[in-house]
Design an enzyme around this catalytic site. Structure first.
Site, short mmCIF file in Angstrom:
data_model
loop_
_atom_site.label_atom_id
_atom_site.label_comp_id
_atom_site.label_asym_id
_atom_site.label_seq_id
_atom_site.Cartn_x
_atom_site.Cartn_y
_atom_site.Cartn_z
N PHE A 155 0.81 -1.23 0.00
CA PHE A 155 0.00 0.00 0.00
C PHE A 155 0.84 1.27 0.00
CE2 PHE A 155 0.88 -0.18 4.58
CZ PHE A 155 1.09 1.16 4.86
N LYS A 179 -1.56 -6.94 -9.21
CA LYS A 179 -2.53 -7.05 -8.11
C LYS A 179 -2.11 -6.01 -7.09
CE LYS A 179 -3.38 -8.34 -4.40
NZ LYS A 179 -3.74 -7.35 -3.35
N GLU A 182 -5.16 -3.79 -1.85
CA GLU A 182 -6.59 -3.47 -1.78
C GLU A 182 -6.83 -2.18 -1.00
OE1 GLU A 182 -4.89 -5.89 -0.49
OE2 GLU A 182 -5.85 -6.89 1.19
N SER A 232 5.26 -7.07 3.07
CA SER A 232 5.85 -7.39 4.38
C SER A 232 6.61 -8.72 4.33
CB SER A 232 4.75 -7.45 5.43
OG SER A 232 3.83 -8.47 5.07
N CYS A 287 9.59 1.29 3.35
CA CYS A 287 10.44 0.13 3.67
C CYS A 287 11.85 0.58 3.95
CB CYS A 287 10.42 -0.86 2.53
SG CYS A 287 11.16 -0.20 1.05
N GLU A 389 9.58 -4.71 12.59
CA GLU A 389 9.37 -3.50 11.79
C GLU A 389 8.13 -2.81 12.33
OE1 GLU A 389 7.75 -3.98 7.79
OE2 GLU A 389 9.13 -2.43 7.07
P1 NAD Z 1 1.45 -6.70 2.91
O1 NAD Z 1 2.47 -7.77 2.93
O2 NAD Z 1 0.39 -6.73 3.93
O3 NAD Z 1 0.69 -6.69 1.48
C1 NAD Z 1 1.40 -6.66 0.28
C2 NAD Z 1 0.55 -7.31 -0.80
O4 NAD Z 1 0.36 -8.68 -0.48
C3 NAD Z 1 -0.83 -6.69 -0.95
O5 NAD Z 1 -1.14 -6.63 -2.31
C4 NAD Z 1 -1.74 -7.66 -0.22
O6 NAD Z 1 -3.03 -7.71 -0.76
C5 NAD Z 1 -1.03 -8.98 -0.42
N1 NAD Z 1 -1.22 -9.91 0.70
C6 NAD Z 1 -1.33 -9.60 2.01
N2 NAD Z 1 -1.47 -10.72 2.75
C7 NAD Z 1 -1.42 -11.75 1.89
C8 NAD Z 1 -1.48 -13.17 2.05
N3 NAD Z 1 -1.63 -13.72 3.24
N4 NAD Z 1 -1.41 -13.94 0.94
C9 NAD Z 1 -1.26 -13.38 -0.26
N5 NAD Z 1 -1.19 -12.04 -0.49
C10 NAD Z 1 -1.27 -11.24 0.58
O7 NAD Z 1 2.26 -5.32 2.94
P2 NAD Z 1 1.66 -3.84 3.07
O8 NAD Z 1 1.17 -3.65 4.47
O9 NAD Z 1 0.74 -3.55 1.96
O10 NAD Z 1 2.98 -2.98 2.83
C11 NAD Z 1 3.87 -2.64 3.84
C12 NAD Z 1 5.02 -3.63 3.91
O11 NAD Z 1 5.69 -3.69 2.65
C13 NAD Z 1 6.09 -3.21 4.90
O12 NAD Z 1 6.55 -4.35 5.56
C14 NAD Z 1 7.17 -2.60 4.02
O13 NAD Z 1 8.45 -2.63 4.60
C15 NAD Z 1 7.09 -3.49 2.83
N6 NAD Z 1 7.66 -2.85 1.65
C16 NAD Z 1 8.85 -3.32 1.21
C17 NAD Z 1 9.47 -2.70 0.13
C18 NAD Z 1 10.80 -3.19 -0.36
O14 NAD Z 1 11.23 -2.71 -1.39
N7 NAD Z 1 11.47 -4.10 0.31
C19 NAD Z 1 8.85 -1.61 -0.51
C20 NAD Z 1 7.62 -1.18 -0.03
C21 NAD Z 1 7.03 -1.80 1.06
#
Ligand code: NAD
Length: 508
Positions: A155, A179, A182, A232, A287, A389
């Site tokens: 997000f 994808k 959401e 994450s 991140c 984190e």
């Molecule tokens: P998230 O992991 O909750 O969601 C990321 C994506 O995965 C979304 O599209 C979500 O719908 C999907 N998702 C969530 N749970 C899932 C599951 N159980 N099975 C399949 N798909 C699933 O992450 P977030 O809260 O949207 O974003 C923040 C996180 O992203 C932080 O941990 C941040 O550090 C990380 N991030 C990392 C980078 C990087 O380059 N390393 C860049 C941006 C964000």
């Protein structure tokens, strides 16, 4: 162009058109600055994802045949359209993510760096050629697109991360299914319109909205060749393990715990200024946000904390509509609750609260998901707030006695996305960059995020799989290599069968 998805029933973007969701499942999209629901996003069923994949598969062969130069022209037009519509896109990002306008502009600009690299697709995918590797034989290796590939985004960068994940994938000739999170689906739909207007053939760019169900289909479906995931760490690990078990190429970037080491010789005033923006910008929802400082020596720590305390008091939190704010809300009420819980647990475990941002004053009526900047001192590695984190504006101070202690501490942490050192000592900086086990390293640079033409990715549990975001690796990740050995026979050429393994010895 019109933003016809602004509040409202959102859709998917499949085969060049916006289409209604049919699963009957939806998720609310909030404006985090007001706490109001601004839209409803459909959560795709497996059947809807399959339809999207089938459309992408059908579109792929023709796009693959388009010359690299012509594909680049489409990407170039898309870039132009993003620039022309930047003010509107900023508004879309701000509304659904809560970040400030300057910050939204920054993410678009950085995302466009990956589009710029993709425009160079012809150069990025040039092959290698060797003449006369055997009698009359020439050999060459060439890069081909993979087919249908998927990107799953977080997000916190509604535009930059999808651009970095998909621009090169499109440019090298794949059909891409995005994808988006959401929580921020509107930016992705907005970009869909721009791709269409740029002349990208239907089916080459798809946005399928959804949650785990949609992702599971992408992970299991045989047509999907590769997955770029950013999110994450627990989800990144799951995506990597499941995706690779289905024989897909997977690059899964996870979370970070990014420290700023402050050496006694650093200019503490300037270092504190660098800390503020890198630590609290975007409500710390990056991140690569600085999670905390590790000052070296008691004197450095005492002075640094005192300077930070004074400066943090001047930070302003509020809605993006107020252009004087330094940062906005966190993304959801759940996210706010998680940050509050992390702060409370830290205090319970013995951390000292220097600045308390748990009850920020915004306005009497605001229902936005705001948290003020919080600073906790005397944090130790055994505390949860050190280990995990925290995706919100609660930052920590971990005191150490030497540079070696700082390096060992950081290396022992399971995450290794970004890190930085502030010092005037070349020797200290050199030792640090040599010994530190972190993917993106800064020296007197607050957020060491590489420019778009360098690879972006962490080490340890911040990245799973051999793939990056941004950078030249995208051209490798989204293509497959074929190596072709070619010979054209002349009339008097020998064609007798040979049963020995072909080798250089024979000269043929
Ligand atoms: P998230 O992991 O909750 O969601 C990321 C994506 O995965 C979304 O599209 C979500 O719908 C999907 N998702 C969530 N749970 C899932 C599951 N159980 N099975 C399949 N798909 C699933 O992450 P977030 O809260 O949207 O974003 C923040 C996180 O992203 C932080 O941990 C941040 O550090 C990380 N991030 C990392 C980078 C990087 O380059 N390393 C860049 C941006 C964000």
């Amino acid at each position: 162009m019109t933003v016809d998805q602004k509040v409202r029933e959102l859709q998917h973007f499949i085969n060049g058109s916006l289409v209604d969701g049919t699963s009957g499942r939806y998720s609310d999209v909030y404006n985090p600055s007001t706490g109001e629901v601004i839209a409803r996003v459909p959560l795709a069923s497996r059947e809807e994802v399959i339809t999207a994949i089938e459309n992408a598969k059908a579109a792929f062969p023709a796009w693959k045949k388009v010359s690299a130069g012509k594909r680049a022209e489409v990407v170039q037009r898309f870039r132009q359209l993003v620039s022309e519509n930047i003010e509107e896109l900023i508004e879309v990002i701000c509304e659904e993510s809560g970040k400030t306008k300057e910050d939204a502009k920054g993410e678009i600009t950085r995302g466009l760096e990956s589009v710029d690299l993709a425009i160079n697709v012809a150069h990025m995918t040039k092959g290698e050629y060797s003449v006369n590797v055997g009698g009359g034989i020439n050999a060459y290796s060439a890069k081909y697109p993979l087919g249908v590939v998927a990107a799953i985004s977080p997000f916190n960068f509604p535009v930059m991360v999808p651009l970095a994940q998909t621009s090169m994938a499109v440019a090298v000739g794949n059909a891409v299914i995005l994808k988006p999170s959401e929580k921020v689906p509107i930016s992705a739909l907005y970009m869909s319109n721009l791709w269409k207007e740029a002349g990208l053939p239907d089916g080459i760019w798809t946005v399928i909205n959804g949650d785990k169900e949609a992702v599971d289909e992408l992970l299991e479906n045989n047509t999907i060749e590769a997955i770029s995931f950013v999110g994450s760490t627990p989800v990144a690990e799951h995506i990597y393990q499941k995706g690779t078990s289905y024989n897909k190429r997977v690059a899964a970037l996870g979370g970070g715990k990014n420290f700023m080491v402050v050496m006694p010789d650093a200019d503490l005033e300037k270092t504190a200024n660098a800390f503020l923006g890198a630590a609290y910008g975007a409500a710390s929802q990056r991140c690569m946000a600085i999670s905390g400082a590790i000052p070296v020596g008691k004197e450095t720590a005492d002075k640094f904390v005192a300077i930070l305390k004074e400066k943090i008091a001047n930070l302003k939190v509020g809605p993006y509509t107020d252009e004087t704010v330094d940062f906005g809300p966190v993304i959801t009420q759940q996210s706010k609750d998680a940050v509050l819980a992390a702060i409370n647990k830290g205090i319970e475990e013995g951390a000292q609260i220097v600045v308390d941002g748990r009850n920020p004053k915004i306005s009497e009526t605001s229902k936005g998901f705001y948290l003020g900047p919080t600073l906790l001192d005397e944090v130790t590695p055994s505390m949860e707030i050190y280990e995990k984190e925290v995706f919100g504006p609660a930052r920590i101070i971990v005191r150490v006695e030497s540079l070696q202690e700082a390096i060992d501490l950081i290396n022992d942490h399971e995450l290794g996305n970004g890190v930085t050192i502030f010092t005037n000592s070349g020797a200290a900086a050199r030792k640090f960059q040599e010994e530190i086990e972190v993917g993106m390293v800064g020296v007197n640079v607050p957020i060491p995020i590489p420019v778009g033409y360098h690879n972006f990715g962490g080490l340890k549990r911040s990245k799973f799989g051999e793939g990056y975001m941004f950078g030249p690796d995208q051209a490798r990740f989204f293509t497959k290599v074929k190596t072709i050995s070619e010979r054209w026979l002349e009339e008097d050429d020998e064609t007798a069968s040979t049963f020995s393994f072909p080798s250089n010895e024979s000269g043929k």
